[in-house]
Design an enzyme around this catalytic site. Structure first.
Site, PDB file in Angstrom:
ATOM      1  N   HIS A   1     -23.291  31.515 -14.943  1.00  0.00           N
ATOM      2  CA  HIS A   1     -24.300  32.545 -15.327  1.00  0.00           C
ATOM      3  C   HIS A   1     -25.947  31.936 -15.084  1.00  0.00           C
ATOM      4  O   HIS A   1     -26.743  32.908 -14.810  1.00  0.00           O
ATOM      5  CB  HIS A   1     -24.301  32.877 -16.892  1.00  0.00           C
TER       6      HIS A   1
ATOM      7  N   ARG B   1     -20.486   3.016  11.351  1.00  0.00           N
ATOM      8  CA  ARG B   1     -20.897   2.587  10.214  1.00  0.00           C
ATOM      9  C   ARG B   1     -20.700   3.911   9.145  1.00  0.00           C
ATOM     10  O   ARG B   1     -20.003   3.501   7.990  1.00  0.00           O
ATOM     11  CB  ARG B   1     -22.039   1.981   9.908  1.00  0.00           C
TER      12      ARG B   1
ATOM     13  N   HIS C   1     -24.716  11.598   6.967  1.00  0.00           N
ATOM     14  CA  HIS C   1     -24.307  10.233   6.538  1.00  0.00           C
ATOM     15  C   HIS C   1     -23.104  10.158   5.906  1.00  0.00           C
ATOM     16  O   HIS C   1     -22.190   9.223   5.893  1.00  0.00           O
ATOM     17  CB  HIS C   1     -25.361   9.273   6.218  1.00  0.00           C
TER      18      HIS C   1
END
Length: 155
Positions: free
Chosen positions: A9, A133, A98
């Protein structure tokens, strides 16, 4: 993209405005509620948004509550959901780029309408980089999630 959007809400009015932003960017919306400002419980709508993503009905999601905290906590209980409350466009963009964030959470009492629209634009414009990575880190997060789910199932 198909974007699922939901709120409690406290986030109802901003959710509707952000839905207009998403549509203006050319994306489709799956609105799972709330559909009025009557008091309700945010976990119900976090679950609806999360399930729409993990069930393949939507690619990403947007949740809006008062602070952004409750929805983030609830959404992240769903395996496969990577939700974050963002208050700046850098986080909204880099969270996807990322960390493969798939749910943007906005606190309607924290972030104004104009900034919220910019957050949504940054979130939707970003894509996961797939750099080694970041893939390695994401895989570790997924493995952690799988271990926890398996441990809970065994107990």
């Amino acid at each position: 993209m198909k974007i699922v959007i939901g709120s409690d809400h406290a986030g109802f009015a901003l959710k509707n405005k952000l839905g207009d932003v998403v549509r203006a960017l050319g994306h489709d919306i799956l609105d799972v509620g709330v559909f009025n400002e009557n008091p309700c419980d945010y976990p119900d709508f976090a679950e609806l948004v999360g399930r729409a993503i993990v069930d393949g009905k939507s690619e990403r999601g947007i949740l809006v509550d008062g602070s952004g905290v409750g929805m983030t906590i609830a959404a992240n209980k769903i395996a496969g959901i990577r939700a974050s409350a963002c208050h700046d466009t850098c986080s909204a963009h880099s969270g996807v780029q990322h960390d493969d964030m798939n749910v943007l959470v906005v606190g309607s009492r924290i972030v104004g309408e104009s900034l919220a629209a910019e957050l949504v634009k940054s979130f939707l414009a970003a894509s996961f980089t797939n750099e080694t990575r970041f893939v390695r880190r994401l895989n570790k997060v997924k493995a952690l999630e799988a271990r926890i789910v398996a441990e809970v199932a065994r107990s």
